[in-house]
Write a protein that holds these residues in place. Structure first.
Motif, mmCIF file in Angstrom:
data_model
loop_
_atom_site.group_PDB
_atom_site.id
_atom_site.type_symbol
_atom_site.label_atom_id
_atom_site.label_comp_id
_atom_site.label_asym_id
_atom_site.label_seq_id
_atom_site.Cartn_x
_atom_site.Cartn_y
_atom_site.Cartn_z
ATOM 1 N N UNK A 1 -7.891 -12.018 9.630
ATOM 2 C CA UNK A 1 -7.839 -12.452 8.228
ATOM 3 C C UNK A 1 -7.127 -13.792 8.108
ATOM 4 N N UNK A 2 -7.736 -14.713 7.391
ATOM 5 C CA UNK A 2 -7.101 -15.998 7.114
ATOM 6 C C UNK A 2 -6.656 -16.019 5.662
ATOM 7 N N UNK B 1 -9.241 -19.652 -0.669
ATOM 8 C CA UNK B 1 -9.204 -21.033 -1.159
ATOM 9 C C UNK B 1 -10.475 -21.766 -0.742
ATOM 10 N N UNK B 2 -10.851 -21.635 0.525
ATOM 11 C CA UNK B 2 -12.053 -22.317 1.013
ATOM 12 C C UNK B 2 -13.301 -21.805 0.300
ATOM 13 N N UNK C 1 -9.264 -32.368 7.462
ATOM 14 C CA UNK C 1 -10.118 -32.036 8.603
ATOM 15 C C UNK C 1 -9.444 -32.472 9.899
ATOM 16 N N UNK C 2 -9.523 -31.621 10.916
ATOM 17 C CA UNK C 2 -8.900 -31.930 12.207
ATOM 18 C C UNK C 2 -9.464 -33.208 12.813
ATOM 19 N N UNK D 1 -5.916 -24.083 10.676
ATOM 20 C CA UNK D 1 -6.788 -22.941 10.415
ATOM 21 C C UNK D 1 -8.207 -23.369 10.735
ATOM 22 N N UNK D 2 -8.708 -22.899 11.868
ATOM 23 C CA UNK D 2 -10.018 -23.304 12.363
ATOM 24 C C UNK D 2 -10.055 -24.827 12.509
ATOM 25 N N UNK D 3 -10.887 -25.516 11.751
ATOM 26 C CA UNK D 3 -11.041 -26.967 11.916
ATOM 27 C C UNK D 3 -10.285 -27.772 10.864
#
Length: 239
Positions: A4-5, A10-11, A142-143, A166-168
């Motif tokens: 779970x994030x 939000x995204x 963004x990463x 969180x991920x990318x």
């Protein structure tokens, strides 16, 4: 909460909002008008207006619409906008906070009652749901737009409270009052902020079965479609 994030809601919400450009334009216009009425038309001296203008440009609101709303805010005939929140209980003990900007409190009160009549849920007393949420400034980058070590250093030096990946995406958390200062410090270093906003972050989450989740989503989507609703926050666990 494995898998779970806490940023998933939000995204998801931002992606849906991006798809509703008409409502986004209207929301940006109201935020500009409200900011000018509270702090004046000069963005250099009005941080709230500066943030509203940045959000409008990020959402591709045309400059003539931006300028027209700044002028409109100075008119004595322009109605005041009120910012308020409703707290609701959804299905399965899920808490909802509905952020609103309206020029008619009676209208939005009626709209919220209609939503619960049509899609369920109950209106909670003030504080009953909000105690489980923290209001925070959230910056998403963004990463591919930033170097992690440099971003981490400038964010913390500018006053950020937390930094994680969180991920990318890099997610930077601030006190709401520090959001603009942290964002400007990051951009001064040459890094592009993909999104910045004030969010209600749950302190704990509620697990729901599939049917309960569907019922909550139907209620949330009904609320999101109300013209005066800016955002609907919830603490439903999302995989």
């Amino acid at each position: 909460m494995a898998g779970h994030s806490k940023w998933a809601n939000i995204k998801h919400r931002k992606g849906k909002a991006d798809a509703k450009k008409g409502k986004v334009f209207s929301r940006c216009a109201k935020e500009i008008i409200s900011a000018v009425k509270l702090g004046g038309p000069d963005p250099k001296a009005n941080p709230r207006l500066r943030l509203a203008l940045e959000k409008a440009r990020e959402n591709n609101v045309p400059n003539d619409i931006i300028d027209r709303n700044i002028k409109k805010a100075s008119s004595a005939d322009q109605a005041d906008y009120y910012e308020l929140s409703y707290e609701l209980y959804g299905y399965g003990g899920v808490g909802l906070i509905v952020d609103i900007m309206t020029d008619n409190k009676n209208r939005i009160s009626s709209d919220i009652r209609i939503a619960t009549n049509k899609r369920g849920g109950t209106i909670a007393s003030p504080g009953a749901v909000a105690f489980n949420f923290d209001r925070k400034g959230i910056i998403q980058i963004s990463a591919k737009h930033a170097v992690e070590d440099e971003l981490f250093k400038v964010a913390l030096e500018a006053g950020a409270e937390d930094f994680e990946k969180d991920e990318d995406m890099f997610i930077i958390t601030t006190d709401p009052m520090d959001l603009i200062a942290v964002k400007e410090a990051i951009e001064a270093l040459g890094f592009k902020c993909d999104d910045s906003s004030i969010e209600m972050i749950p302190k704990s989450y509620v697990e729901c079965d599939e049917e309960t989740a569907k019922s909550n989503i139907a209620l949330i989507e009904w609320l999101e479609n109300i013209d005066d609703v800016d955002a609907v926050y919830n603490n439903m666990k999302t995989e």
